[in-house]
Design a protein around this motif. Structure first.
Motif, short mmCIF file in Angstrom:
data_model
loop_
_atom_site.label_atom_id
_atom_site.label_comp_id
_atom_site.label_asym_id
_atom_site.label_seq_id
_atom_site.Cartn_x
_atom_site.Cartn_y
_atom_site.Cartn_z
N PRO A 118 0.81 -1.23 0.00
CA PRO A 118 0.00 0.00 0.00
C PRO A 118 0.85 1.27 0.00
CG PRO A 118 -0.85 -1.57 1.60
CD PRO A 118 0.43 -2.14 1.10
N GLN A 119 2.11 1.16 0.44
CA GLN A 119 2.97 2.37 0.42
C GLN A 119 3.64 2.53 -0.96
OE1 GLN A 119 3.35 0.05 3.15
NE2 GLN A 119 1.77 1.36 4.08
N ASN A 120 3.20 1.72 -1.91
CA ASN A 120 3.73 1.76 -3.28
C ASN A 120 5.17 1.26 -3.40
OD1 ASN A 120 3.08 2.12 -5.93
ND2 ASN A 120 3.91 4.22 -6.02
N GLN A 121 5.64 0.49 -2.40
CA GLN A 121 6.99 -0.07 -2.52
C GLN A 121 6.90 -1.41 -3.23
OE1 GLN A 121 7.32 0.00 1.66
NE2 GLN A 121 8.83 1.67 1.69
N ILE A 122 7.90 -1.69 -4.07
CA ILE A 122 7.90 -2.96 -4.82
C ILE A 122 8.12 -4.11 -3.83
CG2 ILE A 122 9.19 -4.32 -6.51
CD1 ILE A 122 9.61 -1.72 -8.09
N ILE A 123 7.23 -5.12 -3.89
CA ILE A 123 7.43 -6.25 -2.97
C ILE A 123 7.61 -7.58 -3.72
CG2 ILE A 123 6.34 -5.34 -0.87
CD1 ILE A 123 3.73 -6.65 -1.79
#
Ligand SMILES: Nc1ncnc2c1ncn2[C@@H]1O[C@H](COP(=O)(O)OP(=O)(O)OP(=O)(O)O)[C@@H](O)[C@H]1O
Length: 485
Positions: free
Chosen positions: A18-23
């Motif tokens: 949700p924080q727009n970090q690539i996971i």
């Protein structure tokens, strides 16, 4: 080879929190989808706009994951160091350069969808320039297709719908103005040079006899390239020994050899960011061939007397009047260097093959340009006979010789050119130059025409029928007006 090429889709090829970090990797993203449903290529090159100093873990992750899933597939990544991902000319120049260096002879499938819109426009412009064998594809995802399956679409975009070509053309016209005449036979060569200019870092090999305009063509490539604000440096490689050539090209440290009284910067370093033109490249020794090959491969130079290499960013344009593939076949020039230099090739015709109309245009051009040089109020006038002598002469020294001739005529004439001021070689062309059989025949016919009273007598002297003589006069474009009034 069938090559697939595409940008990494930074938004859709990964899953994000949700924080727009690539996971993780999105196995429903465009790159993965293409491999799952449509891949039938020999290799895939995935492009990143980043600098390649340290590999980007995300693009490398997708590559590794695809290789694990499809171990028989060749998947490579390339980092293009693009500072502005919406700068079309920068993107186009870097991508086109890469394609010309690595995929010149390939059948290239461009996967159009991933990337910024500037990247997509660049794909279209590269495809439209026609310099490479490209096809554009996009994928209709399964949720947008009628049959519930993803579809591969071959794109045919109508030229008139996108004004990109005209934008690029406009730029180069603005950049380039000079006292030079581009006659008909040169137009396709200069058009191609313009396309080559836009492809950054691509090497070019120019073939042409001495004086045919190779240096000018090289400078035209530089002026039309993104490097035009940086230096254009030229060097004739044939006039140096290995030692001198090496120190001239790469520089030297003080005391590295007798006479090296101080540090000196080499031409490659002086040309940093710009282009270097290496004329007479066919004349360099096997040692220098090996050194130059390394420079092109590694993009690094080693100064004479230094132990630390320096990185360089220079576009190389080379020229030769020799047939390099023949030299390679004979073992005197390295094939690997030849292929590195000849990523793109251009050939300038000798003046004798450019036809009478072009020769006349060049004469007129030089008469006017030299009038300005000599600050004469009026142009020099050529009588019909004088013009015929000039037109009939084969000009083994090519355009340079013609330019020098007109200059010479200005020195010795004020208004109308007198026959006695013509150099003897024009009045009596002999075989003092190396000439091919056809030229020798032409010159011999001219010689006989000059001493014969008419065509009948000339054909008798030549031992042929008059029809044959007339055909040869026509084929060789010999002007006969000067011989009989
Ligand atoms: N189309 C042209 N219009 C005007 N000048 C020309 C043209 N072609 C060649 N020249 C002139 O002819 C001369 C030789 O051209 P250039 O030096 O480019 O030839 P080159 O092939 O590099 O010769 P070399 O191999 O001997 O160095 C130059 O002065 C150049 O300006």
């Amino acid at each position: 080879m069938k090559t697939l090429i595409s940008w990494i889709a930074t938004v859709h090829d990964y899953t994000r929190n949700p924080q727009n970090q690539i996971i993780g990797i999105n196995e429903d993203g465009p790159t993965y989808n293409f491999h799952n449903d449509f891949y039938s290529h020999d290799r895939h090159i995935i492009l990143s706009s980043k600098k390649g100093d340290t590999p980007d873990s995300y693009i490398e992750k997708i590559r590794t994951s695809l290789v694990q899933k499809y171990p028989d597939r060749t998947i490579d990544t390339r980092y293009l160091d693009i500072s502005d991902v919406i700068d079309i000319s920068q993107i186009k120049s870097k991508v086109e350069g890469l394609l010309l260096r690595e995929c010149k002879d390939d059948e290239i499938s461009i996967f159009f969808s991933p990337g910024t819109s500037a990247m997509q426009i660049s794909w279209y412009l590269i495809h439209e320039s026609g310099i490479l064998n490209t096809r554009l594809f996009q994928v209709r995802p399964k949720n947008h297709s009628k049959n519930g399956k993803a579809e591969l679409l071959n794109m045919h975009v109508l030229k008139s719908t996108i004004p990109g070509g005209s934008i690029i053309k406009e730029e180069s016209v603005v950049n380039y103005k000079e006292d030079y005449i581009i006659t008909d036979s040169l137009k396709p060569i200069y058009n191609r040079a313009e396309m080559i200019a836009k492809a950054d870092q691509v090497t070019t090999l120019i073939y042409g006899e001495s004086g045919s305009g190779k240096e000018h063509l090289a400078s035209y490539i530089h002026k039309n390239s993104a490097r035009n604000q940086k230096p254009f440096i030229t060097l004739n490689c044939s006039s140096f020994t290995d030692e001198l050539l090496e120190s001239r090209l790469f520089g030297y440290k003080k005391g590295s050899f007798t006479g090296a009284a101080e540090d000196r910067t080499g031409l490659f370093e002086e040309a940093e960011g710009g282009s270097i033109f290496l004329d007479e490249i066919g004349d360099i020794s096997p040692y220098m061939q090996q050194v130059l090959l390394r420079v092109i491969q590694e993009k690094k130079i080693l100064e004479v007397g230094n132990i630390k290499e320096k990185k360089i960013d220079v576009r190389i344009i080379a020229a030769t009047n020799k047939d390099l593939p023949i030299l390679c076949g004979e073992g005197t020039f390295r094939w690997d260097l030849f292929y590195r230099l000849a990523v793109t090739e251009l050939t300038l015709p000798p003046l004798r093959n450019r036809g009478m109309i072009e020769k006349k245009e060049l004469i007129d051009f030089f008469i006017e340009s030299k009038r300005k040089l000599f600050k004469r109020p009026k142009k020099l006038r050529l009588g019909k006979d004088i013009e015929q002598f000039i037109l009939n002469y084969p000009f083994p020294g090519n355009v340079r010789e013609m330019e020098n001739l007109i200059e010479n005529l200005y020195v010795f004439n004020n208004d109308i050119v007198l026959q006695e001021t013509l150099p003897a070689r024009l009045l009596n062309p002999t075989d003092e130059f190396k000439l091919d059989l056809k030229t020798a025949e032409k010159l011999h016919i001219i010689k006989v025409l000059k001493i014969a009273k008419n065509k009948q007598q000339a054909s008798k002297l030549l031992g042929c029928v008059i029809n044959t003589l007339e055909k040869k006069i026509k084929d060789y474009e010999i002007k006969t007006d000067a011989f009989w009034s």
